[in-house]
Design a protein around this motif. Sequence first.
Motif, PDB file in Angstrom:
ATOM      1  N   ALA A   1      12.955  11.506   1.438  1.00 21.61           N
ATOM      2  CA  ALA A   1      11.998  12.013   2.424  1.00 21.61           C
ATOM      3  C   ALA A   1      10.606  12.113   1.816  1.00 21.61           C
ATOM      4  CB  ALA A   1      12.453  13.370   2.946  1.00 21.61           C
ATOM      5  N   ALA A   2      10.516  12.623   0.592  1.00 18.19           N
ATOM      6  CA  ALA A   2       9.218  12.764  -0.068  1.00 18.19           C
ATOM      7  C   ALA A   2       8.564  11.404  -0.288  1.00 18.19           C
ATOM      8  CB  ALA A   2       9.384  13.497  -1.397  1.00 18.19           C
ATOM      9  N   THR A   3       9.366  10.417  -0.689  1.00 17.90           N
ATOM     10  CA  THR A   3       8.836   9.073  -0.929  1.00 17.90           C
ATOM     11  C   THR A   3       8.244   8.491   0.346  1.00 17.90           C
ATOM     12  OG1 THR A   3      10.437   8.674  -2.705  1.00 17.90           O
ATOM     13  CG2 THR A   3       9.431   6.744  -1.694  1.00 17.90           C
ATOM     14  N   THR A   4       8.929   8.680   1.459  1.00 14.64           N
ATOM     15  CA  THR A   4       8.412   8.193   2.742  1.00 14.64           C
ATOM     16  C   THR A   4       7.108   8.880   3.111  1.00 14.64           C
ATOM     17  OG1 THR A   4      10.638   7.675   3.540  1.00 14.64           O
ATOM     18  CG2 THR A   4       8.923   7.961   5.198  1.00 14.64           C
ATOM     19  N   LEU A   5       7.028  10.189   2.861  1.00 10.42           N
ATOM     20  CA  LEU A   5       5.842  10.956   3.222  1.00 10.42           C
ATOM     21  C   LEU A   5       4.608  10.540   2.428  1.00 10.42           C
ATOM     22  CD1 LEU A   5       7.379  14.538   3.554  1.00 10.42           C
ATOM     23  CD2 LEU A   5       6.362  13.194   5.405  1.00 10.42           C
ATOM     24  N   VAL A   6       4.782  10.152   1.159  1.00 12.74           N
ATOM     25  CA  VAL A   6       3.619   9.859   0.311  1.00 12.74           C
ATOM     26  C   VAL A   6       3.321   8.374   0.181  1.00 12.74           C
ATOM     27  CG1 VAL A   6       4.100  11.949  -1.026  1.00 12.74           C
ATOM     28  CG2 VAL A   6       4.888   9.731  -1.898  1.00 12.74           C
ATOM     29  N   ALA A   7       4.206   7.505   0.668  1.00  9.92           N
ATOM     30  CA  ALA A   7       4.075   6.067   0.412  1.00  9.92           C
ATOM     31  C   ALA A   7       2.703   5.516   0.791  1.00  9.92           C
ATOM     32  CB  ALA A   7       5.172   5.301   1.153  1.00  9.92           C
ATOM     33  N   GLY A   8       2.164   5.930   1.914  1.00 14.49           N
ATOM     34  CA  GLY A   8       0.884   5.393   2.366  1.00 14.49           C
ATOM     35  C   GLY A   8      -0.304   5.859   1.551  1.00 14.49           C
ATOM     36  N   ARG A   9      -0.107   6.848   0.687  1.00 15.86           N
ATOM     37  CA  ARG A   9      -1.209   7.396  -0.108  1.00 15.86           C
ATOM     38  C   ARG A   9      -1.376   6.702  -1.466  1.00 15.86           C
ATOM     39  NH1 ARG A   9      -2.672  12.572   1.839  1.00 15.86           N
ATOM     40  NH2 ARG A   9      -1.237  13.432   3.409  1.00 15.86           N
ATOM     41  N   ILE A  10      -0.440   5.847  -1.839  1.00 16.72           N
ATOM     42  CA  ILE A  10      -0.428   5.304  -3.195  1.00 16.72           C
ATOM     43  C   ILE A  10      -1.708   4.570  -3.572  1.00 16.72           C
ATOM     44  CG2 ILE A  10       0.844   3.847  -4.827  1.00 16.72           C
ATOM     45  CD1 ILE A  10       2.240   6.475  -3.868  1.00 16.72           C
ATOM     46  N   PRO A  11      -2.301   3.727  -2.714  1.00 19.40           N
ATOM     47  CA  PRO A  11      -3.561   3.076  -3.113  1.00 19.40           C
ATOM     48  C   PRO A  11      -4.640   4.085  -3.496  1.00 19.40           C
ATOM     49  CG  PRO A  11      -2.631   1.971  -1.209  1.00 19.40           C
ATOM     50  CD  PRO A  11      -1.811   3.214  -1.414  1.00 19.40           C
ATOM     51  N   ASP A  12      -4.772   5.161  -2.730  1.00 21.71           N
ATOM     52  CA  ASP A  12      -5.764   6.185  -3.065  1.00 21.71           C
ATOM     53  C   ASP A  12      -5.404   6.882  -4.370  1.00 21.71           C
ATOM     54  OD1 ASP A  12      -7.216   5.649  -0.774  1.00 21.71           O
ATOM     55  OD2 ASP A  12      -6.278   7.246   0.399  1.00 21.71           O
ATOM     56  N   TRP A  13      -4.127   7.167  -4.571  1.00 20.14           N
ATOM     57  CA  TRP A  13      -3.701   7.807  -5.814  1.00 20.14           C
ATOM     58  C   TRP A  13      -3.989   6.913  -7.013  1.00 20.14           C
ATOM     59  CZ3 TRP A  13       1.816  10.244  -4.817  1.00 20.14           C
ATOM     60  CH2 TRP A  13       1.694  11.232  -3.848  1.00 20.14           C
ATOM     61  N   ARG A  14      -3.712   5.618  -6.867  1.00 18.91           N
ATOM     62  CA  ARG A  14      -3.952   4.690  -7.969  1.00 18.91           C
ATOM     63  C   ARG A  14      -5.430   4.708  -8.369  1.00 18.91           C
ATOM     64  NH1 ARG A  14      -1.485   0.736  -5.977  1.00 18.91           N
ATOM     65  NH2 ARG A  14       0.451   0.947  -7.150  1.00 18.91           N
ATOM     66  N   ALA A  15      -6.303   4.754  -7.377  1.00 17.79           N
ATOM     67  CA  ALA A  15      -7.736   4.789  -7.670  1.00 17.79           C
ATOM     68  C   ALA A  15      -8.117   6.075  -8.412  1.00 17.79           C
ATOM     69  CB  ALA A  15      -8.533   4.672  -6.370  1.00 17.79           C
ATOM     70  N   ILE A  16      -7.518   7.198  -8.018  1.00 15.82           N
ATOM     71  CA  ILE A  16      -7.796   8.470  -8.688  1.00 15.82           C
ATOM     72  C   ILE A  16      -7.359   8.422 -10.146  1.00 15.82           C
ATOM     73  CG2 ILE A  16      -7.113  10.913  -8.780  1.00 15.82           C
ATOM     74  CD1 ILE A  16      -6.993  10.826  -5.690  1.00 15.82           C
ATOM     75  N   VAL A  17      -6.162   7.913 -10.399  1.00 13.86           N
ATOM     76  CA  VAL A  17      -5.639   7.850 -11.766  1.00 13.86           C
ATOM     77  C   VAL A  17      -6.459   6.884 -12.615  1.00 13.86           C
ATOM     78  CG1 VAL A  17      -3.657   7.191 -13.177  1.00 13.86           C
ATOM     79  CG2 VAL A  17      -3.307   8.516 -11.090  1.00 13.86           C
ATOM     80  N   GLU A  18      -6.832   5.743 -12.048  1.00 14.10           N
ATOM     81  CA  GLU A  18      -7.607   4.759 -12.810  1.00 14.10           C
ATOM     82  C   GLU A  18      -8.984   5.293 -13.173  1.00 14.10           C
ATOM     83  OE1 GLU A  18      -7.528   1.344 -10.285  1.00 14.10           O
ATOM     84  OE2 GLU A  18      -5.552   0.666 -11.006  1.00 14.10           O
ATOM     85  N   ALA A  19      -9.580   6.091 -12.270  1.00 18.95           N
ATOM     86  CA  ALA A  19     -10.918   6.621 -12.532  1.00 18.95           C
ATOM     87  C   ALA A  19     -10.904   7.829 -13.458  1.00 18.95           C
ATOM     88  CB  ALA A  19     -11.592   7.015 -11.218  1.00 18.95           C
ATOM     89  N   GLY A  20      -9.750   8.507 -13.574  1.00 16.14           N
ATOM     90  CA  GLY A  20      -9.661   9.712 -14.387  1.00 16.14           C
ATOM     91  C   GLY A  20      -8.829   9.528 -15.640  1.00 16.14           C
ATOM     92  N   PRO A  21      -7.526   9.878 -15.593  1.00 19.58           N
ATOM     93  CA  PRO A  21      -6.693   9.804 -16.796  1.00 19.58           C
ATOM     94  C   PRO A  21      -6.686   8.432 -17.456  1.00 19.58           C
ATOM     95  CG  PRO A  21      -5.551  10.976 -15.053  1.00 19.58           C
ATOM     96  CD  PRO A  21      -6.792  10.412 -14.435  1.00 19.58           C
ATOM     97  N   SER A  22      -6.537   7.376 -16.668  1.00 18.16           N
ATOM     98  CA  SER A  22      -6.463   6.035 -17.250  1.00 18.16           C
ATOM     99  C   SER A  22      -7.770   5.657 -17.926  1.00 18.16           C
ATOM    100  CB  SER A  22      -6.110   5.009 -16.162  1.00 18.16           C
ATOM    101  OG  SER A  22      -5.994   3.718 -16.716  1.00 18.16           O
ATOM    102  N   ALA A  23      -8.899   6.001 -17.307  1.00  9.84           N
ATOM    103  CA  ALA A  23     -10.197   5.687 -17.892  1.00  9.84           C
ATOM    104  C   ALA A  23     -10.405   6.437 -19.199  1.00  9.84           C
ATOM    105  CB  ALA A  23     -11.308   6.028 -16.903  1.00  9.84           C
ATOM    106  N   GLN A  24      -9.919   7.688 -19.264  1.00 12.61           N
ATOM    107  CA  GLN A  24     -10.062   8.449 -20.498  1.00 12.61           C
ATOM    108  C   GLN A  24      -9.207   7.865 -21.618  1.00 12.61           C
ATOM    109  OE1 GLN A  24     -10.228  12.641 -20.577  1.00 12.61           O
ATOM    110  NE2 GLN A  24     -11.285  12.845 -18.627  1.00 12.61           N
TER     111      GLN A  24
END
Length: 243
Positions: free
Chosen positions: A173-196
């Motif tokens: 159920a959780a996976t279905t609820l968040v699936a559409g948010r992944i592109p935005d999440w990827r951008a957040i991680v790439e700009a923050g933790p991954s960039a550091q």
Amino acid sequence: MSGIAAVPGLPGGVGVSRLRVYDWPTADGLSGGSPHLHAASSEAYIVLAGRGRVQTLSAHGLATTELEPGTVAWFTPGTVHRLINDDGGLDILTVMSNAGLPEAGDAVLTFPPEILADPQSYRRHAALPASGTEEELADAARRRRDLALDGFARLCARAETDLDGALRGLYEAATTLVAGRIPDWRAIVEAGPSAQVSATLRQLELLESGSAGNMRESRISTAADSAERFGMCGRLTVWSGES
């Protein structure tokens, strides 16, 4: 600039907040917050004051961890957690990996299965009013908390005899609820933790070659805190950005 000093956010791309855990009583006689999980982020508690507990449900089953000043406890994605405020004064500094993801929908409340299975119904019950009196907002937060506790109680009851089945249904159920948010999440991680991380690896290369690298961009920054608001587990103050 291209080094660590140019990457926004706190060290390691973490999020830091202060959590004054709700002292509102619940149907089971305990006081505390809303049970939920994080789909992609780990969370740590550093207890500043008060005494309480955190109930967790994970792949290792049901557990209760005592919380008192000085306790440091953390859990991985998928761990359902419920804070209990035993003495009314539980005050916690929380550290989240992937700063920005919890605010972008990484947290999933343990509503009853019929609500988790319906994304529109879930969003309707999870959202708090954008405005209102303090009493109105508190009432809405309590209703949301109590609904999550209802689902949590059902989840725990099933987990006692069928842990794998209980978690499988919740995670699907959780996976279905968040699936559409992944592109935005990827951008957040790439700009923050991954960039550091990338900036640190580059700094190691520069140091190895005899260059001071990022040290030439040295500086100090401070983070601005937000106004205290009603969170899932208590009154929440979040530090973000730079000032």
